[in-house]
Scaffold this active site. Structure first.
Site, PDB file in Angstrom:
ATOM      1  N   CYS A  67       0.818  -1.230   0.000  1.00 27.15           N
ATOM      2  CA  CYS A  67       0.000   0.000   0.000  1.00 27.15           C
ATOM      3  C   CYS A  67       0.846   1.273   0.000  1.00 27.15           C
ATOM      4  CB  CYS A  67      -0.953  -0.013   1.183  1.00 27.15           C
ATOM      5  SG  CYS A  67      -1.635  -1.632   1.552  1.00 27.15           S
TER       6      CYS A  67
ATOM      7  N   CYS B  96      -2.321   3.350   2.529  1.00 21.76           N
ATOM      8  CA  CYS B  96      -3.168   2.393   3.243  1.00 21.76           C
ATOM      9  C   CYS B  96      -4.203   3.127   4.099  1.00 21.76           C
ATOM     10  CB  CYS B  96      -2.299   1.470   4.099  1.00 21.76           C
ATOM     11  SG  CYS B  96      -3.146  -0.056   4.584  1.00 21.76           S
TER      12      CYS B  96
ATOM     13  N   CYS C 230      -5.261  -1.370  -1.850  1.00 23.27           N
ATOM     14  CA  CYS C 230      -6.223  -2.359  -2.338  1.00 23.27           C
ATOM     15  C   CYS C 230      -7.034  -1.796  -3.509  1.00 23.27           C
ATOM     16  CB  CYS C 230      -7.156  -2.783  -1.213  1.00 23.27           C
ATOM     17  SG  CYS C 230      -6.300  -3.670   0.093  1.00 23.27           S
TER      18      CYS C 230
ATOM     19  N   SER D 130     -14.058  -4.168   7.560  1.00 23.54           N
ATOM     20  CA  SER D 130     -13.191  -3.773   6.470  1.00 23.54           C
ATOM     21  C   SER D 130     -14.051  -3.200   5.361  1.00 23.54           C
ATOM     22  CB  SER D 130     -12.452  -5.008   5.957  1.00 23.54           C
ATOM     23  OG  SER D 130     -12.059  -4.781   4.634  1.00 23.54           O
TER      24      SER D 130
HETATM   25 FE1  FES Z   1      -3.618  -1.260   2.710  1.00 23.10          FE
HETATM   26 FE2  FES Z   1      -5.952  -2.305   1.770  1.00 23.10          FE
HETATM   27  S1  FES Z   1      -5.051  -0.394   1.379  1.00 23.10           S
HETATM   28  S2  FES Z   1      -4.585  -3.120   3.270  1.00 23.10           S
END
Ligand code: FES
Length: 564
Positions: free
Chosen positions: A54, A127, A199, A477
């Site tokens: 990330c 992240c 992600c 999440s």
């Molecule tokens: Fe880092 Fe998803 S952006 S774990």
């Protein structure tokens, strides 16, 4: 030495003039020269770490930002802040440090910017928690500053099938249920996140990146290019360069972060079906900006905002796909044209949002498959709803975008931590119609309000995502799917009604009515309340114990407050 320029008040006081010779001497040691004194001094705060993809690359962007600053007549000096990688911490004791890291980041930026008398700064995040942490620091310090996202990863492919990290979690659930082989799981693991960057789906990182543009804290278009795109370098340069006029004109984050800006960001959050963490972070950012923006505002906005973005985890596409059709500016323009956001708000461009959008060139390509028109939405109301009721008097959140179920009444299965809940799912010891109540995992109780992705992904992977619900004072999440209610407030450790639930109690979740109720007679709840024994703290020393003693309710964004 040159005279003091506009926008250089803090640094000149620290570094100009004969008596500041000792401070200046340290600038010569790092390559500055006398012509730099009197120019605005800008920090380049970079959340960088090799702990995972990330923020793996963010350090490489610093040079471009510094060049942009130089061309704007400023001096740029870089500094780091920390990263807790959510995916690597997920489902472990390490996840308790995730939300905590947001506060550590904000505090660490405050300490560095103020201590060294920077006039402003550029903040580079990646992240999940790095982004709100940096934006909170911008609001708190309130010196001219701009946010820039480091970009997300590309998706992975097996043949034509697209994969993201969320699939790995769900394949674990499928493997445990015997629905996927070890070989299939390993194959997905190897391809799911093929490049550096955050992600790829609309999980928390990409949600917060879209919100950075909606809030006016980042340049338009800067959130959607992938981490691997050459446009990352261009945006880094442009972001550095854009700080010059902000310093010159003394435009500060709180000039931008007005109530209307929060409404715009909440509208984008609801229209996109973004991560429920966006709720927590918007509340926390509003607190830092001194703006009264509450769960009631979010509830009202959710009820009237159409959900129009077809992105994972609820939909099909990833940030790379959104980028190809126009990124956040497309979303913002459609919402502006529909009268759903306020175009008069100021942005880091120094212009109004409406003006900036007018000047932004969108690609002329079809976009309905990813971004629907607000008049033809995926759902008529927002992707996240605020619930209240006897189980959550101070509020709870549910991601309606991630489930087709609007009303669920079920029988409680109570767990006082995440691990036993995951074990129960793993053993197959969970029945359709159950409501998993996972408590003592709130901001104070866990401490650190961890995300329950392991449990939710295991439920989805086991095919129980639409027949088993979950209610928790912890978080989810951004990759979560299913009937999942989180952020229940007050939390169990603070004596919230969630502490009173017993196995077999009936729990009602009604997302249309905005209700979360424990269907147990008040007299019985009173009896349980008087018998309730406080739990000993889970952290006795160190960062988590400090955090537990200072953190507020999730309904306030779980900000830390000085003890009075
Ligand atoms: Fe880092 Fe998803 S952006 S774990």
């Amino acid at each position: 030495m040159s005279g003091t320029r506009k926008g250089a008040a803090y640094s000149s006081e620290r570094y100009a003039g004969i008596l500041n010779a000792p401070h200046r001497a340290f600038l010569w040691s790092i390559g500055l020269d006398p012509s730099d004194i009197g120019k605005p001094l800008a920090g380049v705060v970079v959340a960088w770490s090799e702990s995972g993809p990330c923020n793996f690359h963010t350090l490489n962007l610093v040079g471009y930002v510094k060049q942009g600053l130089r061309d704007a007549g400023c001096v740029g000096l870089a500094m780091p802040t920390i990263v807790v990688n959510d995916n690597i911490s997920m489902g472990t004791a390490g996840m308790r440090y995730s939300l905590v890291s947001r506060e550590v980041i904000a505090d660490s930026v405050e300490a560095q910017i103020v201590a060294h008398a920077y006039d402003g700064f550029v903040a580079i995040g990646g992240c999940d928690k790095t982004q709100p942490g940096l934006m909170m620091a911008m609001a708190r310090i309130n010196r001219p500053s701009i946010y820039m996202y480091g970009g997300s990863a590309e998706p992975g492919f097996i043949g034509e099938k697209k994969f993201t990290i969320e699939d790995v979690h769900e394949y674990v659930g499928a493997y445990l249920k015997g629905k996927a082989s070890e070989q299939e799981l390993l194959q997905v693991e190897m391809v799911a996140h093929p490049t550096y960057g955050a992600c790829a789906g609309l999980f928390t990182a990409n949600t917060m990146a879209l919100l950075s543009e909606a809030l006016g804290l980042a340049l338009l278009g800067s959130s959607s290019p992938t981490a691997t795109s050459s446009r990352r370098a261009i945006f880094s340069y442009e972001t550095g360069k854009a700080l010059g006029p902000l310093l010159e004109n003394d435009i500060k984050p709180r000039d931008i972060l007005k109530y209307e800006a929060f409404r715009n960001a909440a509208t984008v959050l609801m229209a996109s079906g973004g991560s429920t963490n966006g709720i927590l972070h918007l509340l926390a950012l509003a607190h830092e900006a001194g703006v009264k923006f509450t769960l009631d505002d979010l509830d009202e906005i959710s009820r009237k905002t159409p959900y129009i973005l077809n992105m994972r985890p609820a939909g099909e596409y990833v940030m790379l796909d959104l980028d190809r059709v126009g990124g956040a500016p497309l979303l913002l323009r459609l919402l502006l044209e529909a009268g759903l956001i306020d175009g008069d708000v100021l942005t880091v461009s120094g212009k109004s949002l409406a003006q900036s959008l007018k000047e932004y060139r969108l690609p002329d390509v079809p976009h309905d498959h990813i971004v629907r028109h607000p008049s033809n939405p995926i759902k008529k109301t927002g992707g996240i709803r605020i619930l209240r009721g006897s189980l959550a008097p101070d509020g709870a959140v549910v991601k309606t975008a991630a489930t087709g179920v609007t009303r669920f009444e079920g029988s409680a299965r109570v767990f006082d931590d995440e691990e036993p809940a995951f074990e129960a799912v793993r053993r197959g010891d969970v029945d359709e119609g159950n409501v998993l109540v996972i408590r003592y995992v709130g901001p104070k109780g866990a401490p650190g309000m961890p995300e329950m992705l392991r449990v939710t992904a295991a439920l989805s992977g086991a095919g129980l995502g639409e027949t088993v619900a979950m209610v928790t004072d912890g978080r989810f999440s951004g990759a979560t799917r299913g009937i999942m209610v989180g952020h229940v407030a007050p939390e169990a450790v603070a004596g919230g009604p969630i502490a009173l639930v017993e196995d077999g109690d009936r729990v009602l979740i009604d997302t249309e009515a905005g209700r979360l109720d424990l269907l147990v007679a008040e007299s019985e709840l009173e009896r349980r309340r008087s018998a309730l024994k406080p739990k000993p703290p889970k952290a006795a020393s160190g960062l988590l114990a400090k955090y537990a003693s200072l953190v507020s309710s999730a309904s306030m964004g779980a900000v830390t407050l000085p003890r009075t």
